[in-house]
Design a protein around this motif. Structure first.
Motif, PDB file in Angstrom:
ATOM      1  N   UNK A   1      13.520  -2.437  -0.200  1.00 45.56           N
ATOM      2  CA  UNK A   1      12.104  -2.089  -0.146  1.00 45.56           C
ATOM      3  C   UNK A   1      11.333  -2.952   0.829  1.00 45.56           C
ATOM      4  N   UNK A   2      10.040  -2.668   0.984  1.00 46.08           N
ATOM      5  CA  UNK A   2       9.289  -1.674   0.214  1.00 46.08           C
ATOM      6  C   UNK A   2       9.603  -0.244   0.638  1.00 46.08           C
ATOM      7  N   UNK A   3       9.611   0.663  -0.355  1.00 47.11           N
ATOM      8  CA  UNK A   3       9.885   2.073  -0.124  1.00 47.11           C
ATOM      9  C   UNK A   3       8.699   2.898  -0.588  1.00 47.11           C
ATOM     10  N   UNK A   4       8.552   4.077  -0.005  1.00 45.34           N
ATOM     11  CA  UNK A   4       7.516   5.010  -0.423  1.00 45.34           C
ATOM     12  C   UNK A   4       8.183   6.262  -0.978  1.00 45.34           C
ATOM     13  N   UNK A   5       7.917   6.548  -2.257  1.00 44.99           N
ATOM     14  CA  UNK A   5       8.590   7.624  -2.978  1.00 44.99           C
ATOM     15  C   UNK A   5       7.548   8.668  -3.380  1.00 44.99           C
ATOM     16  N   UNK A   6       7.637   9.856  -2.796  1.00 56.67           N
ATOM     17  CA  UNK A   6       6.728  10.947  -3.145  1.00 56.67           C
ATOM     18  C   UNK A   6       7.171  11.542  -4.487  1.00 56.67           C
TER      19      UNK A   6
ATOM     20  N   UNK B   1       0.830  -1.199   0.000  1.00 50.81           N
ATOM     21  CA  UNK B   1       0.000   0.000   0.000  1.00 50.81           C
ATOM     22  C   UNK B   1       0.865   1.249   0.000  1.00 50.81           C
ATOM     23  N   UNK B   2       0.210   2.411  -0.109  1.00 47.07           N
ATOM     24  CA  UNK B   2       0.927   3.680  -0.146  1.00 47.07           C
ATOM     25  C   UNK B   2       1.064   4.178  -1.571  1.00 47.07           C
ATOM     26  N   UNK B   3       1.523   5.413  -1.725  1.00 50.90           N
ATOM     27  CA  UNK B   3       1.635   6.016  -3.049  1.00 50.90           C
ATOM     28  C   UNK B   3       2.754   7.062  -3.027  1.00 50.90           C
ATOM     29  N   UNK B   4       3.822   6.805  -3.720  1.00 51.49           N
ATOM     30  CA  UNK B   4       4.050   5.676  -4.614  1.00 51.49           C
ATOM     31  C   UNK B   4       4.903   4.634  -3.883  1.00 51.49           C
ATOM     32  N   UNK B   5       4.421   3.396  -3.810  1.00 51.83           N
ATOM     33  CA  UNK B   5       5.186   2.307  -3.224  1.00 51.83           C
ATOM     34  C   UNK B   5       5.973   1.612  -4.325  1.00 51.83           C
TER      35      UNK B   5
END
Length: 392
Positions: free
Chosen positions: A196-201, A172-176
């Protein structure tokens, strides 16, 4: 490779009693084996009975512990192999993520070697990049270049790249962004330094281009790269998810560049509200939905027909999709009818660029006051020797 017997060093699965002085037996045994003294721990016990099959004396254990796949070939012209050797070769292969083969001739043996060579290819894609274009989107069968069909939603809104957030599952999340294999999470690309997982704005890149761009790098066999992002829909209508400039680009091990266009991969209908001028719902019925070329395996095209009955007066949209196995449905045809009553329609799916497997055809007929759906299949399609990338 074996012709039916393993005569040296006894049972490769280390079953039965271990010996060190004798290593050549005249027949196949699964109750004795040679004890190798120079293997890494767990080494097992010399002279023991039934104690070494869980140690590195067992070839399957040793191979699995050292990330080695075993491919076994039974080279014999008998029709249906069976017995101790055949079963043992199967165990060695399945426990190490390899494969067991039976070749009855030299030609079949050549085919086996070619298949193994393809399976051992390490890299599925080199220098892989993914471009998702949302600036030019097809809305109601018209190309909208305003860049105002979608708005990117960053979640969480923290600037830059984040490695962990409480309450955010891995998908989940954006952008994962995430890359992983069967056992480990991996760094999801050369633009990142953490696993990862990483969350990249991606708000700055979105604001400049109305696109999302990913440098994936090398993807090896048995690896999966995935992303998850959120968009707010700003317009109503039948909308393709990504624009015509969207594509995946990668090289093979010989340096040949290939691309896969992502346009028309998925579509949906967006509406802000539903307003009815009548007091009751209407009814749509789909009947006589079938292939017109018979019910056998699929060939180059799949012609289908169906009849829609509608007791209302609004336009009816017919979306036709194919479904490959358990993959999401993909729309390949749309037609709008007017005037209500009974309509018989026809559509045809071009299979020439699709992978092999089982296929269904799905029809969704809808108006402002009614809808219906129907599905037929499955049928098998053989795509030959072409290779495909599966996006999930």
């Amino acid at each position: 490779m074996s012709d039916g017997e393993f005569n040296y060093f006894g049972d490769p699965l280390a079953r039965g009693t271990s010996y060190v002085s004798a290593y050549c037996w005249t027949s196949t045994y699964n109750n004795r084996h040679y004890w190798f003294s120079d293997l890494p721990s767990p080494l097992g016990t010399l002279g023991s009975t039934g104690m070494n099959d869980g140690t590195n004396q067992n070839m399957a254990n040793y191979a699995r512990n050292n990330n080695i796949r075993i491919y076994t070939i039974f080279f014999n012209d008998i029709a249906s192999p069976s017995g101790t050797t055949w079963d043992t070769m199967g165990t060695l292969a399945t426990e190490t993520r390899g494969k067991r083969y039976h070749a009855k001739s030299g030609a079949e043996l050549d085919n086996v070697y070619a298949e193994i060579a393809g399976d051992l290819k390490e890299s599925a894609g080199i220098g892989t990049t993914v471009l998702m274009d949302f600036g030019s989107i097809v809305v109601n069968d018209q190309l909208d270049t305003s860049g105002n069909v979608f708005a990117y939603v960053a979640d969480p809104e923290t600037d830059g790249v984040s490695t962990a957030f409480a309450g955010y599952p891995a998908n989940l999340g954006s952008t994962m962004v995430r890359k992983y294999n069967l056992t480990h999470e991996l760094i999801p690309g050369p633009d990142y330094s953490d696993v990862g997982p990483l969350w990249d704005n991606m708000t700055p890149y979105w604001n400049a281009n109305k696109q999302l761009y990913f440098t994936v790098g090398t993807v090896k066999l048995q690896e999966t790269w995935e992303t998850n992002f959120r968009m707010r829909v700003l317009k109503e209508g039948s909308i393709n998810l990504m624009g015509p400039n969207s594509l995946v680009s990668f090289k093979d091990e010989d340096g040949t560049v290939s691309t896969l266009k992502l346009e028309n991969m998925s579509s949906f209908t967006a509406t802000s509200s539903t307003i009815f001028t009548g007091a009751t719902w209407r009814t749509i019925t789909i009947r006589d939905f079938e292939r017109t070329d018979g019910d056998g395996d699929l060939t180059a095209t799949v012609p289908v027909t169906w009849t829609t009955e509608y007791d209302g007066f609004r336009p009816v949209t017919h979306d036709v999709y194919f479904i490959h196995g358990s993959d999401p449905k993909v729309r390949f045809y749309q037609q709008v009818t007017t005037g209500g009553g009974t309509k018989t329609l026809f559509s045809q799916l071009d299979m020439s660029r699709l992978p092999g497997g089982q296929y269904y055809i799905y029809v969704h007929a809808y108006s402002d006051d009614a809808h219906a759906e129907a599905i037929i299949g499955p049928w098998q399609y053989n795509a030959g020797t072409r290779a495909f990338i599966k996006l999930e």
